[in-house]
Design a protein around this motif. Structure first.
Motif, PDB file in Angstrom:
ATOM      1  N   ARG A  83      12.933  10.188   2.108  1.00 57.41           N
ATOM      2  CA  ARG A  83      12.835   9.358   3.441  1.00 57.41           C
ATOM      3  C   ARG A  83      13.179   9.834   4.500  1.00 57.41           C
ATOM      4  O   ARG A  83      12.438   9.829   5.654  1.00 57.41           O
ATOM      5  N   LYS A  84      14.309  10.565   4.671  1.00 53.47           N
ATOM      6  CA  LYS A  84      14.781  11.124   5.824  1.00 53.47           C
ATOM      7  C   LYS A  84      13.833  12.207   6.395  1.00 53.47           C
ATOM      8  O   LYS A  84      13.558  11.810   7.449  1.00 53.47           O
ATOM      9  N   ALA A  85      13.500  12.966   5.766  1.00 54.71           N
ATOM     10  CA  ALA A  85      12.509  14.079   6.160  1.00 54.71           C
ATOM     11  C   ALA A  85      11.225  13.493   6.710  1.00 54.71           C
ATOM     12  O   ALA A  85      10.826  13.975   7.700  1.00 54.71           O
ATOM     13  N   LEU A  86      10.655  12.451   5.821  1.00 56.87           N
ATOM     14  CA  LEU A  86       9.242  11.697   6.108  1.00 56.87           C
ATOM     15  C   LEU A  86       9.710  10.722   7.560  1.00 56.87           C
ATOM     16  O   LEU A  86       8.594  10.052   7.834  1.00 56.87           O
ATOM     17  N   GLU A  87      10.722  10.515   7.704  1.00 51.72           N
ATOM     18  CA  GLU A  87      11.174   9.311   8.776  1.00 51.72           C
ATOM     19  C   GLU A  87      10.628   8.069   8.345  1.00 51.72           C
ATOM     20  O   GLU A  87       9.827   7.364   9.201  1.00 51.72           O
ATOM     21  N   LEU A  88      10.925   7.739   6.991  1.00 52.29           N
ATOM     22  CA  LEU A  88      10.435   6.416   6.389  1.00 52.29           C
ATOM     23  C   LEU A  88      11.342   5.202   6.529  1.00 52.29           C
ATOM     24  O   LEU A  88      12.307   5.558   6.277  1.00 52.29           O
ATOM     25  N   PRO A  89      11.030   4.129   6.954  1.00 51.37           N
ATOM     26  CA  PRO A  89      11.775   3.150   6.955  1.00 51.37           C
ATOM     27  C   PRO A  89      12.075   2.493   5.406  1.00 51.37           C
ATOM     28  O   PRO A  89      11.266   2.760   4.542  1.00 51.37           O
ATOM     29  N   ASN A  91      11.768   0.258   3.535  1.00 52.79           N
ATOM     30  CA  ASN A  91      11.377  -1.260   3.472  1.00 52.79           C
ATOM     31  C   ASN A  91      11.164  -1.762   2.239  1.00 52.79           C
ATOM     32  O   ASN A  91      11.405  -2.765   1.901  1.00 52.79           O
ATOM     33  N   GLY A  92      10.382  -0.806   1.355  1.00 49.20           N
ATOM     34  CA  GLY A  92      10.155  -1.252  -0.362  1.00 49.20           C
ATOM     35  C   GLY A  92      10.051   0.057  -0.825  1.00 49.20           C
ATOM     36  O   GLY A  92      11.027   0.701  -0.802  1.00 49.20           O
ATOM     37  N   SER A  93       9.310  -0.134  -1.906  1.00 48.28           N
ATOM     38  CA  SER A  93       9.266   1.246  -2.594  1.00 48.28           C
ATOM     39  C   SER A  93       8.842   2.367  -1.911  1.00 48.28           C
ATOM     40  O   SER A  93       8.201   2.301  -1.038  1.00 48.28           O
ATOM     41  N   LEU A  94       9.252   3.644  -2.496  1.00 42.70           N
ATOM     42  CA  LEU A  94       8.836   4.759  -1.613  1.00 42.70           C
ATOM     43  C   LEU A  94       7.404   4.939  -1.720  1.00 42.70           C
ATOM     44  O   LEU A  94       6.735   5.348  -0.644  1.00 42.70           O
ATOM     45  N   ARG A  95       6.520   4.613  -2.833  1.00 40.27           N
ATOM     46  CA  ARG A  95       5.239   4.795  -2.894  1.00 40.27           C
ATOM     47  C   ARG A  95       4.650   4.126  -1.808  1.00 40.27           C
ATOM     48  O   ARG A  95       3.619   4.293  -1.046  1.00 40.27           O
ATOM     49  N   GLY A  96       5.109   2.611  -1.598  1.00 42.28           N
ATOM     50  CA  GLY A  96       4.813   1.745  -0.715  1.00 42.28           C
ATOM     51  C   GLY A  96       4.752   2.233   0.814  1.00 42.28           C
ATOM     52  O   GLY A  96       4.225   2.106   1.695  1.00 42.28           O
ATOM     53  N   ASP A  97       6.039   2.658   1.149  1.00 46.04           N
ATOM     54  CA  ASP A  97       6.348   3.222   2.282  1.00 46.04           C
ATOM     55  C   ASP A  97       5.648   4.295   2.826  1.00 46.04           C
ATOM     56  O   ASP A  97       5.306   4.651   3.819  1.00 46.04           O
ATOM     57  N   ALA A  99       2.670   4.928   1.680  1.00 38.89           N
ATOM     58  CA  ALA A  99       1.302   4.651   1.736  1.00 38.89           C
ATOM     59  C   ALA A  99       1.180   3.940   3.214  1.00 38.89           C
ATOM     60  O   ALA A  99       0.320   4.158   3.973  1.00 38.89           O
ATOM     61  N   LYS A 100       2.288   3.026   3.649  1.00 32.55           N
ATOM     62  CA  LYS A 100       2.307   2.319   4.867  1.00 32.55           C
ATOM     63  C   LYS A 100       2.257   3.593   5.959  1.00 32.55           C
ATOM     64  O   LYS A 100       1.932   3.123   7.173  1.00 32.55           O
ATOM     65  N   LYS A 101       2.970   4.413   5.851  1.00 33.90           N
ATOM     66  CA  LYS A 101       3.309   5.430   6.990  1.00 33.90           C
ATOM     67  C   LYS A 101       1.677   6.235   7.017  1.00 33.90           C
ATOM     68  O   LYS A 101       1.593   7.039   7.925  1.00 33.90           O
ATOM     69  N   GLY A 102       0.726   6.121   5.986  1.00 31.69           N
ATOM     70  CA  GLY A 102      -0.706   6.585   6.430  1.00 31.69           C
ATOM     71  C   GLY A 102      -0.837   7.890   5.443  1.00 31.69           C
ATOM     72  O   GLY A 102      -2.001   8.427   5.622  1.00 31.69           O
ATOM     73  N   TYR A 103       0.064   8.188   4.452  1.00 34.19           N
ATOM     74  CA  TYR A 103      -0.350   9.355   3.742  1.00 34.19           C
ATOM     75  C   TYR A 103      -0.896   8.822   2.478  1.00 34.19           C
ATOM     76  O   TYR A 103      -0.937   7.843   1.738  1.00 34.19           O
ATOM     77  N   ILE A 104      -2.175   9.730   2.208  1.00 32.17           N
ATOM     78  CA  ILE A 104      -3.107   9.401   1.212  1.00 32.17           C
ATOM     79  C   ILE A 104      -3.358  10.618   0.463  1.00 32.17           C
ATOM     80  O   ILE A 104      -3.220  11.615   0.811  1.00 32.17           O
ATOM     81  N   PRO A 105      -3.878  10.201  -0.864  1.00 27.48           N
ATOM     82  CA  PRO A 105      -4.009  11.353  -1.962  1.00 27.48           C
ATOM     83  C   PRO A 105      -5.256  12.363  -1.398  1.00 27.48           C
ATOM     84  O   PRO A 105      -6.329  11.731  -1.013  1.00 27.48           O
TER      85      PRO A 105
END
Ligand code: V4E
Length: 199
Positions: A83-89, A91-97, A99-105
């Motif tokens: 989370r720290k490295a990707l600067e993710l808030p 907010n919820g599950s790691l998977r959800g965050d 996706a919210k940050k715009g990372y897609i498979p």
């Protein structure tokens, strides 16, 4: 931990030489899904975010540029470190965050990995399945605690490979193989960014 590894394209005879006298550790099968943003924010930094059997992992480089004898990556699997490295808030599950940050498979592959140990080295023989094609690749790895040890480990791997008469060349990893075959634009963007070398 830091993973120092070198990849090899191995003939049957190379594999035989390498595994003779080695201790067979296990065979396992795992599916990886790799993620990036549409503008390849991670890939252009040589960062690799994947979910392996549902657990997120992030690999970030410790080497400089594509000209190197072996790869040195720090592997993170701790949620708060990722989370720290990707600067993710938070907010919820790691998977959800993610996706919210715009990372897609962008790549899904299933690996059947046979692991051996020999003289302190880990040897992985991977058969990779992408759905409509396959790839076989071998890796020799050492896990070390710091960057000084990492430099030393690269040399040790090269010596070990030479002792086994293995072909020492720049080899495409499993994701790079997929990009070259299936996502040429993605592949060329990473070459232009200085992350990959065309092979
Ligand atoms: C590091 C990397 C990628 C992520 C996949 O890493 P890889 O070591 O190929 O996968 P795997 O399954 O063996 O991981 P392990 O189980 O050992 O943790 S995709 C591309 N890279 C870097 C890379 C590069 N910069 N250039 C080339 C030619 N290949 C790979």
């Amino acid at each position: 931990m830091i993973e120092v590894e070198k990849k090899f394209l191995l003939s049957k005879r190379d594999m035989k030489r390498l595994t003779t006298g080695a201790h067979f550790v296990r065979e396992r099968i795992f599916t990886d899904t790799y993620y990036d943003s549409p503008d390849l924010l991670l890939g252009r930094k040589d960062w690799w975010l994947r979910s392996r059997e549902g657990t997120f992992e992030l690999k970030i480089p410790l080497h400089d540029g594509p000209d190197r004898l072996a790869d040195q990556y720090e592997e993170m699997d701790n949620e708060s470190t990722i989370r720290k490295a990707l600067e993710l808030p938070q907010n919820g599950s790691l998977r959800g965050d993610i996706a919210k940050k715009g990372y897609i498979p962008f790549c899904v592959c299933t690996t059947t990995r046979q692991t051996y140990r020999k003289d302190g080295f880990t040897i992985d023989l991977d058969a990779v399945e992408y759905g409509d094609f396959t790839y076989a690749i071998g890796e020799i790895e050492l896990m070390v605690k710091n960057e000084t040890q990492a430099q030393h480990a690269t040399q040790k791997i090269i010596v070990f490979a030479r002792q086994h008469d293995l072909p020492i060349a720049l080899v495409r990893g499993k994701v790079v193989e997929y990009l070259k075959k299936k996502r040429p634009e993605h592949y060329h963007t990473l070459i232009q960014a200085g992350v990959l070398k065309d092979t």
